[in-house]
Design a protein around this motif. Sequence first.
Motif, short mmCIF file in Angstrom:
data_model
loop_
_atom_site.label_atom_id
_atom_site.label_comp_id
_atom_site.label_asym_id
_atom_site.label_seq_id
_atom_site.Cartn_x
_atom_site.Cartn_y
_atom_site.Cartn_z
N THR A 91 -0.61 -72.82 -27.47
CA THR A 91 0.77 -72.35 -27.30
C THR A 91 1.50 -73.10 -26.18
O THR A 91 2.63 -73.55 -26.40
CB THR A 91 0.78 -70.83 -27.06
N PRO A 92 0.90 -73.26 -24.98
CA PRO A 92 1.63 -74.02 -23.95
C PRO A 92 1.87 -75.48 -24.33
O PRO A 92 2.96 -76.02 -24.08
CB PRO A 92 0.73 -73.94 -22.72
N ILE A 93 0.87 -76.11 -24.95
CA ILE A 93 1.05 -77.51 -25.34
C ILE A 93 2.13 -77.64 -26.40
O ILE A 93 2.97 -78.54 -26.36
CB ILE A 93 -0.29 -78.09 -25.82
N THR A 94 2.14 -76.72 -27.37
CA THR A 94 3.18 -76.75 -28.41
C THR A 94 4.55 -76.54 -27.80
O THR A 94 5.52 -77.20 -28.19
CB THR A 94 2.88 -75.67 -29.46
N PHE A 95 4.66 -75.64 -26.82
CA PHE A 95 5.94 -75.39 -26.17
C PHE A 95 6.42 -76.64 -25.42
O PHE A 95 7.58 -77.04 -25.53
CB PHE A 95 5.83 -74.21 -25.21
N ILE A 96 5.52 -77.26 -24.65
CA ILE A 96 5.90 -78.46 -23.89
C ILE A 96 6.28 -79.60 -24.82
O ILE A 96 7.27 -80.30 -24.59
CB ILE A 96 4.75 -78.86 -22.94
N ARG A 97 5.54 -79.78 -25.90
CA ARG A 97 5.87 -80.84 -26.85
C ARG A 97 7.24 -80.61 -27.50
O ARG A 97 8.04 -81.51 -27.66
CB ARG A 97 4.79 -80.95 -27.91
N ILE A 144 9.89 -81.52 -24.96
CA ILE A 144 10.03 -82.98 -24.83
C ILE A 144 10.75 -83.55 -26.04
O ILE A 144 11.62 -84.43 -25.90
CB ILE A 144 8.64 -83.63 -24.63
N GLU A 145 10.42 -83.09 -27.24
CA GLU A 145 11.10 -83.60 -28.44
C GLU A 145 12.59 -83.26 -28.44
O GLU A 145 13.42 -84.07 -28.85
CB GLU A 145 10.42 -83.07 -29.69
N ARG A 146 12.93 -82.05 -27.99
CA ARG A 146 14.36 -81.70 -27.89
C ARG A 146 15.07 -82.59 -26.89
O ARG A 146 16.20 -83.01 -27.10
CB ARG A 146 14.52 -80.23 -27.50
N TRP A 147 14.42 -82.89 -25.78
CA TRP A 147 15.00 -83.75 -24.76
C TRP A 147 15.17 -85.18 -25.29
O TRP A 147 16.17 -85.83 -25.01
CB TRP A 147 14.11 -83.74 -23.52
N GLN A 148 14.18 -85.66 -26.05
CA GLN A 148 14.27 -87.01 -26.59
C GLN A 148 15.31 -87.10 -27.70
O GLN A 148 15.92 -88.15 -27.90
CB GLN A 148 12.91 -87.47 -27.12
#
Length: 174
Positions: free
Chosen positions: A43-49, A52-56
Amino acid sequence: MPEDHDWEAYKVPPTRTPVSERTTSVPNPVNYFQTAFNYVLDTPITFIRGWIERWQNKNKFYYYHQKFRRVPDLSQCLEGDYLCYYEAEAQWRRDRMVDQEIVEIVRERMAACKQREGPNQFQNCAKEMQLLEQVTKAYQDRYGDLGYHGNARTCLMKQKHRMMEERKAAQEKQ
């Protein structure tokens, strides 16, 4: 052999995987490990990814092909500058590939014109024929007789010899 089979004569063999009929009140520990893994790591890794994708996605960069900077020609490299030799060789290979694609595109256009025009191809496709002749002559002048293992140095020497022959022919005319 008959079309319809006798299913009673040819029975399907039973599957080898046994069917588990578990009727115990003890919970499976694998379920606990999966739930713990999901909440602790996944869950934390999916949230961080996702963050990052939204930011990119805000800073999208669209490109269609890689653009290389032009490097000095082999004739412009200093003696013993092996990095310059390597870059010039890579540039020459890219230029050769581009020239091959140009010849292929013009050839495809010529074939399409011939297919489209049919018997009138000689008068209606004269412009394409002339362009194909110019492109193939230019390609042959530059890369012809080099073979598969040709490189920038042999191409440069070929051009040098051709220029010397043209200069000599021009002097003999005068």
